[in-house]
Design a protein around this motif. Structure first.
Motif, mmCIF file in Angstrom:
data_model
loop_
_atom_site.group_PDB
_atom_site.id
_atom_site.type_symbol
_atom_site.label_atom_id
_atom_site.label_comp_id
_atom_site.label_asym_id
_atom_site.label_seq_id
_atom_site.Cartn_x
_atom_site.Cartn_y
_atom_site.Cartn_z
ATOM 1 N N LEU A 242 -16.419 7.955 111.706
ATOM 2 C CA LEU A 242 -16.435 6.735 110.893
ATOM 3 C C LEU A 242 -16.763 7.058 109.438
ATOM 4 O O LEU A 242 -16.186 6.477 108.511
ATOM 5 N N GLU A 243 -17.695 7.985 109.236
ATOM 6 C CA GLU A 243 -18.070 8.388 107.881
ATOM 7 C C GLU A 243 -16.824 8.846 107.111
ATOM 8 O O GLU A 243 -16.584 8.417 105.984
ATOM 9 N N ARG A 244 -16.000 9.684 107.740
ATOM 10 C CA ARG A 244 -14.808 10.200 107.081
ATOM 11 C C ARG A 244 -13.763 9.089 106.908
ATOM 12 O O ARG A 244 -13.185 8.903 105.836
ATOM 13 N N ALA A 245 -13.542 8.317 107.964
ATOM 14 C CA ALA A 245 -12.514 7.266 107.930
ATOM 15 C C ALA A 245 -12.816 6.226 106.851
ATOM 16 O O ALA A 245 -11.961 5.891 106.028
ATOM 17 N N TYR A 246 -14.046 5.733 106.843
ATOM 18 C CA TYR A 246 -14.418 4.707 105.856
ATOM 19 C C TYR A 246 -14.460 5.272 104.447
ATOM 20 O O TYR A 246 -14.150 4.582 103.475
ATOM 21 N N SER A 247 -14.894 6.514 104.339
ATOM 22 C CA SER A 247 -15.056 7.118 103.025
ATOM 23 C C SER A 247 -13.771 7.028 102.206
ATOM 24 O O SER A 247 -13.792 6.663 101.032
ATOM 25 N N ASP A 248 -12.648 7.328 102.827
ATOM 26 C CA ASP A 248 -11.385 7.351 102.080
ATOM 27 C C ASP A 248 -10.553 6.081 102.235
ATOM 28 O O ASP A 248 -9.494 5.948 101.632
ATOM 29 N N CYS A 249 -10.999 5.176 103.051
ATOM 30 C CA CYS A 249 -10.194 3.984 103.351
ATOM 31 C C CYS A 249 -10.172 3.005 102.168
ATOM 32 O O CYS A 249 -11.202 2.748 101.551
ATOM 33 N N PRO A 250 -8.977 2.452 101.849
ATOM 34 C CA PRO A 250 -8.928 1.441 100.789
ATOM 35 C C PRO A 250 -9.570 0.136 101.261
ATOM 36 O O PRO A 250 -9.662 -0.118 102.460
ATOM 37 N N LYS A 251 -10.012 -0.678 100.285
ATOM 38 C CA LYS A 251 -10.581 -1.985 100.624
ATOM 39 C C LYS A 251 -9.445 -2.988 100.768
ATOM 40 O O LYS A 251 -8.773 -3.313 99.792
ATOM 41 N N ILE A 252 -9.223 -3.479 101.980
ATOM 42 C CA ILE A 252 -8.127 -4.417 102.227
ATOM 43 C C ILE A 252 -8.629 -5.540 103.126
ATOM 44 O O ILE A 252 -9.262 -5.280 104.154
ATOM 45 N N SER A 253 -8.318 -6.770 102.735
ATOM 46 C CA SER A 253 -8.738 -7.900 103.578
ATOM 47 C C SER A 253 -7.694 -8.126 104.660
ATOM 48 O O SER A 253 -6.521 -7.774 104.506
ATOM 49 N N ILE A 254 -8.101 -8.745 105.755
ATOM 50 C CA ILE A 254 -7.171 -9.007 106.857
ATOM 51 C C ILE A 254 -6.104 -10.019 106.427
ATOM 52 O O ILE A 254 -4.945 -9.923 106.857
ATOM 53 N N ASP A 255 -6.475 -10.948 105.534
ATOM 54 C CA ASP A 255 -5.484 -11.909 105.054
ATOM 55 C C ASP A 255 -4.404 -11.200 104.246
ATOM 56 O O ASP A 255 -3.208 -11.394 104.483
#
Lengths: 366, 366
Positions: A242-255
């Motif tokens: 999770l640390e790696r996945a969230y670290s690089d993940c863009p901020k995107i809303s479900i809408d």
């Protein structure tokens, strides 16, 4: 209760719109804003505990808030607190929690809800929840709960439905036409008059398997970060993954990521008195215990004289304190253990006071 | 130090002009009003400890304040705390303390002083004290200390001297012509311009035997209540005697009872920066740490924005509290452990807020 029904409470926000009562270290969802003795998240939990098996209620939050979740919901099983290392908006949050629920039950139907909304009519709310879950169980749809507008609010997003005013008034599931961001006041007036725009509550119901498919289809930039999550969940490597996945993940809303793109978005019109108040001004507007001069003094002992439109709030640490306040007009007075705010009630003046004067250093002031 | 010299500190007042910092249970003399870490009575004690033997410094106070005296002056011998059962103004207080001092030393010369005044120049004050004590030792006079006015104050009494402006400017003892109660502002202007009126400090020096004689001559209604006190002092009956004597004794000030009637009243013109501030307005006026907008914020952590003429005071229990205050004009904000006052700075508005709203029940609020 139906054992396939799950609830995911999203409690990772760290907004401190209500400083000094809310802080980075204790944001809105962990606050008792109306003096009822229960925080928003506590009330949210209890609201769903009546209609969904307790072991199927999960909370997604930032790691640093896990202690606050446990404080507010002592009865929750630790394995039902899902910890995000960073806040990346709702799409990654929903993907993570959906994968965890699917691991436990491939046939799950999930209601996903924010942790910090106020609901007036709990019974009406539960009935509407049962309706959207049932519709999500029986159809390949992504249900969202719309709220019949009571005023041309500019602080909420709107959802336009197909089928016009009539479908809304009949209070039945209706296909979504479009999602709209917070409008200006003119547009909000038009929306309200049309009868086919509803407030976007941010509450959803869907089959776990369906939302997973839709995320895969419409948010590849999120999906790619979480590739392999099924193998990591429930293992010693989960946290590192999770640390790696969230670290690089863009901020995107479900809408933005899914709901605005899918053709499976449906809406159910709810009507149970709903607020997502996020400023002192809106908190004040929604309060119904004003005195004749428009004041609300939430303290056990007060002396008022010639005050009007003034809000007094405390954080509950001053049960025996006397508040003697004279001549304030449209002010907010917020007294906590370690900070006293006295400011005109106007949102802009409040924000100016905090941001204009180097507020960040004071956010977690102690 | 001269072993015949005594000091009597009058600390029986129970004014709570500074609510919520001062209370009936902790009046002004026991407060640290300027944040120095020392209360008025502590400072008064230390001021005299340099020029009068410690065992000759007595405090007269109400029985219920004896604990506070001991708290503020831990080194004082219990037998030097004289306890009045009721407050009866200064004449009975001075009679009681004079009799006690005479019992210990028939040749005593006593400086009598209030416990709650502020002095700017301690060295100048001590020099003036030595001057009035010396003059009282060498003459059959009742010395009073006058203060050269720096403004036409209407909150102080005035004393007119014989000999006009010249005698005052020469800074030598001068015979008193008359005592005047607090004047209106026009009269205060006239007094100040004349140069022959000084503020009445309420500080006196006299031989114990002489003031006793003068009390016998001019205040028979007090003397009659205390008949036989010499036999009661220092015995098991002292307390019962005082209870009876004070119970029926009229309230008479030493000025009204003796100083305005005797022909032995003399004055020494002091000049050491003196205030007997007894309202927030006057406290504020005398403060010299105002910011350019005229605010004084006595707190470690503050955020000010568009405030002017505003006073923030705390009782010292909130060392780490942050005060974020915007847009207040000529207000007082007083924050204590168990009360918060927000009120226009104007004395009348302050009094109206407290008295108009059933203040007595809140005086010792907790």
């Amino acid at each position: 209760m139906n054992e396939n029904r799950y609830c995911v409470i999203m409690a990772g926000g760290s907004a401190n719109h209500f400083w000094p009562i809310s802080r980075k270290s204790r944001p809105k969802q962990f606050l008792d804003a109306d003096g009822s003795g229960k925080s928003f998240i506590r009330k949210t939990y209890e609201r769903f505990a009546g209609i969904i098996p307790a072991e199927n209620i999960l909370v997604v939050t930032l790691s640093r808030f896990a202690g606050l979740v446990k404080e507010q919901i002592p009865e929750i099983d630790d394995c039902n607190i899902l910890m995000e290392p960073y806040g990346r908006n709702t799409a990654p949050c929903i993907l993570f929690s959906t994968c965890e629920v699917l691991r436990r039950n491939p046939d799950a139907v999930i209601v996903t809800t924010p942790a910090d909304h106020a609901i007036n009519d709990e019974d009406a709310f539960r009935n509407d929840m049962l309706s959207i879950m049932e519709h999500a169980e029986n159809n390949q749809v992504l249900m969202t709960l719309g709220i019949l507008p009571t005023a041309p609010e500019t602080n909420y997003g709107y959802i336009q439905v197909t089928g016009g005013r009539g479908s809304v008034e009949e209070k039945r599931p209706v296909k979504v036409k479009t999602f709209v961001e917070k409008p200006d006041s003119n547009l909000a007036e038009v929306f309200c008059k049309s009868g086919e725009f509803l407030w976007n509550s941010g509450i959803y119901a869907w089959k776990a398997s369906l939302i997973k498919e839709e995320l895969e289809k419409y948010t590849p930039e999120v999906i790619s970060m979480f590739k392999g999550i099924e193998d990591a969940l429930g293992t010693a490597y989960e946290q590192a993954f999770l640390e790696r996945a969230y670290s690089d993940c863009p901020k995107i809303s479900i809408d933005y990521g899914v709901m605005e793109n899918t053709d499976r978005a449906w809406l159910y019109p709810g009507s149970f008195g709903w607020q997502d108040a996020d400023t002192w001004e809106s908190i004040m507007r929604n309060m119904d215990d004003k005195d004749p001069a428009g004041n609300v003094f939430h303290a056990a002992h007060t002396l008022k004289a010639e005050d009007s439109g003034t809000l007094l709030m405390t954080d509950g640490s001053h049960g025996k304190k006397l508040y003697a306040i004279k001549g304030l007009k449209d002010y907010i007075v917020i007294d906590t253990d370690d900070a006293l705010l006295i400011c005109p009630r106007d949102d802009k003046q409040y924000k100016d006071l905090l941001s204009g004067l180097g507020m960040p250093e004071y956010e977690d002031f102690r």
